[in-house]
Enzyme design. Structure first.
Site, PDB file in Angstrom:
ATOM      1  N   ASP A  86       0.828  -1.208   0.000  1.00 39.47           N
ATOM      2  CA  ASP A  86       0.000   0.000   0.000  1.00 39.47           C
ATOM      3  C   ASP A  86       0.869   1.268   0.000  1.00 39.47           C
ATOM      4  OD1 ASP A  86      -1.697   2.112   0.727  1.00 39.47           O
ATOM      5  OD2 ASP A  86      -2.373   1.176   2.608  1.00 39.47           O
ATOM      6  N   HIS A 139      -3.806   4.565   6.660  1.00 41.99           N
ATOM      7  CA  HIS A 139      -2.717   4.009   5.852  1.00 41.99           C
ATOM      8  C   HIS A 139      -1.351   4.334   6.452  1.00 41.99           C
ATOM      9  CE1 HIS A 139      -5.411   3.023   2.466  1.00 41.99           C
ATOM     10  NE2 HIS A 139      -6.068   4.097   2.859  1.00 41.99           N
TER      11      HIS A 139
HETATM   12 ZN   LIG Z   1      -7.949   1.027  -0.222  1.00 43.37          ZN
HETATM   13 ZN   LIG Z   2      -9.159   0.558   2.901  1.00 43.50          ZN
END
Ligand SMILES: [Zn+2]
Ligand SMILES: [Zn+2]
Length: 612
Positions: A255, A428
């Site tokens: 990510d 994130h």
């Molecule tokens: Zn996502």
């Molecule tokens: Zn997500």
């Protein structure tokens, strides 16, 4: 151990696609995951995995290739979808949607362009695996299942529940079978052995995957952050990641959302401090806007509601559904006495009420946006309301969010949002966590995913700093195949693809022209001109009819109409001699020119010429 969901109807493949530990024999009739396109009963039984690896014959080289294809999510934020192929076998990870940018009028959302899979009838897709229940990962599930029916789904309990709602809405529920697994379970899907591991994010039940291939383990991070004090108390599975690195990781796919953010992403618990402030000070109602699927934020707000003796009402269909589902599953802890129906809020004192709503991105149809415009059927902004926008603004939505905030302020509410108060932390990982994931897994190769190109690039720099040589890092955009074989990994060809849009009527490829027209219509309105012309003489037989719906140039309209009539007459004179069928276009062009020079606007001009 894992369990198969009893919710979906029995299908012929029942009992075949199963998790490890259940009786799944390789070489059994291979029906799971087949689509009706494939009359595959004649296919020979699959060889066991070890036998495959023991046959490094030349002609098998291609057959044994691993191909990793990002269908969506690479080069953009949204519509995540990745295909992993092993010869003629494949699995899919995630099938998300992306919300359109503000210039894509009439588009509800964009789905991954998975037409490549429809053009590969030789490929057996054994399963769709989901990392978590956010829209950018599950949103397109019904579209994919409707186009490729019969492929079983694998997801954790919460993700499964969200998928079930989605599939039922999209009339796709009976075209697949949802297999529920727990974070940490190992899945046996066709020839693939996939090891799931828990990661923290902003929704419970998130996982990443370790996908075993003949050339090594490929680790897919899913959306993650390393939160040591998560709201639900479930920490990331560091042990599994460490174990992976001991066994050797071929490639890490991770990510990249926050790869430009230095440091660590604060824990979800940090928001607690800000909410404490808000709840202790607010004297009126508190309205909190966030994503419908932001379960940890809903949990936090519910706890504060209970602490401060407020009732909690949920506004918005999707959020209401999510709250129902997660409460039923025991993943969201709210007392029955705390929850109150939105229709009953008028009987509650403002200082005893919290409302959670959708619309943190200023989406026009959301609760918050309707509140801002005074268009909500049962809710209105009141003097003394404290409105908290508890979500990061997705790039591209800034304008909408800012407009919504201004409107809410105009209506007398106190609005708290990201730059003013710590009412949101990202779900994130930031740079230090990205470094940690790389050093934990020690991958040979690295592929940044889930990000725009700049974020992928920035993530790749971090990987280089962590010691991965540049030639072993693949910054690829959607459709670029990464190939793994005995010679290592490399970037292969590019599969064709583009945008697939979904609007109210269905999905399809809507051209840029159509969208530009919708944009013109919405911004400038249109001008419609009907002209009756004598075919022989080329003269008007009656006055032109000029209508201007949506075209708001009202100032001195008589003069403008006069000029448009003159323009039509001049254009008719010019086209009288050249009878080559170009009359309509010429008149239309001339009208557009006049409209622009007179009003500095470019409405869509539609001209109808009746020749008699
Ligand atoms: Zn996502
Ligand atoms: Zn997500």
């Amino acid at each position: 151990m894992t369990k198969q969901t009893p919710r979906s109807p029995q299908t012929p493949r029942e009992g075949q696609s199963s998790q490890e530990g259940q009786s799944s024999q390789e070489g059994q009739t291979q029906q799971e995951g087949q689509t009706p396109r494939q009359p595959q009963r004649s296919r020979p039984p699959r060889q066991p995995q070890n036998q495959r690896q023991a046959q490094p014959q030349k002609q098998n080289a291609k057959q044994n290739q691993i191909r990793i294809i990002p269908i969506g999510g690479c080069g953009e934020i949204g519509k995540n979808m990745t295909v992993f192929e092993w010869g003629k076998d494949a699995i899919i990870v995630d099938t998300g949607i992306m919300f359109p940018s503000s210039d894509m009028l009439g588009i509800d959302y964009i789905i991954p362009d998975f037409r490549y899979l429809l053009n590969r009838p030789d490929l057996t897709i054994h399963g769709i695996l989901y990392t978590h229940g956010h829209e950018d990962h599950v949103g397109a599930a019904a579209y994919v299942v409707n186009s490729l029916p019969g492929i079983p789904i694998y997801a954790t309990p919460l993700t499964s529940a969200m998928l079930e709602n989605k599939l039922r809405d999209g009339k796709a529920f009976d075209k697949t079978k949802i297999n529920i697994f727990q974070p940490g379970d190992t899945l046996k899907i066709g020839p693939f052995k996939v090891e799931s591991f828990h990661m923290c994010h902003s929704i419970p039940d998130c996982v990443g995957f370790g996908i075993n291939t003949p050339y090594g383990l490929i680790v897919h991070s899913g959306d993650y952050k390393f939160d040591n004090t998560p709201i639900d108390g479930k920490k990331p599975d560091f042990a599994k990641l460490a174990e992976f690195s001991q066994r050797g990781v071929l490639m890490l796919m991770a990510d990249s959302t926050n790869s430009e953010k230095p440091g660590w992403t604060p824990s979800e618990s940090v928001v607690t401090e800000a909410f404490e402030q808000i709840f202790s000070k607010a004297t009126g109602r508190i309205i909190v806007a966030t994503f419908a699927s932001h379960i940890s934020r809903i949990q936090q707000v519910a706890r504060f509601a209970e602490k401060y003796g407020r009732k909690l009402a949920i506004a918005g269909h999707s959020m209401t559904e999510n709250v129902k589902t997660t409460r039923k599953m025991g993943l969201l802890d709210i007392n029955d006495a705390t929850l109150v129906d939105l229709s009953r809020i008028n009987s509650i004192q403002p200082h005893q009420l919290v409302i959670m709503a959708t619309g943190s991105q200023g989406e026009p149809s959301s609760v918050l946006s309707r509140l801002a415009h005074g268009q909500h059927r049962s809710l209105d902004v009141m003097q003394g309301d404290t409105i908290v926008v508890s979500a990061h603004t997705i790039p591209g939505n800034e304008e909408l969010v800012s407009r919504t905030i201004n409107r809410l302020l105009q209506r007398g509410a106190d609005v708290l949002y990201d730059p003013i108060a710590d009412v949101h932390v990202s779900g994130h990982a930031s740079q230090e966590e990205m470094r940690l994931l790389i050093s934990l897994t020690k991958p040979k190769y690295f592929m940044p995913i889930h990000g725009e190109l700049r974020q992928l690039k920035s993530h790749s720099k971090l990987a280089m700093q962590s010691g991965i040589p540049a030639e072993r890092i693949f910054v690829v955009e959607n459709g670029n195949v990464v190939v793994a074989d005995r010679g290592g990994l490399r970037v292969g060809e590019r599969i064709p693809g583009g945008y697939m849009f979904a609007d109210g009527s269905g999905i399809g490829e809507i051209s840029r022209t159509v969208m530009r027209d919708r944009d013109t219509l919405a911004r400038e309105g249109f001008v419609m001109v009907v002209i009756n012309v004598d075919r022989a003489t080329g003269r008007l037989t009656s006055d032109p009819e000029i209508t201007t719906p949506g075209f708001v140039y009202l100032h001195d309209q008589d003069r403008l109409l006069e000029q448009l009539r003159n323009t039509i007459n001049e254009a008719l004179i010019q086209t009288r001699t050249s009878q080559n069928g170009k009359r309509r276009e010429r008149i239309q062009e001339a009208l557009s020119k006049t409209l622009f020079s007179e009003t500095k606007r470019r409405p869509m001009v539609i001209t109808v010429v009746n020749e008699r």
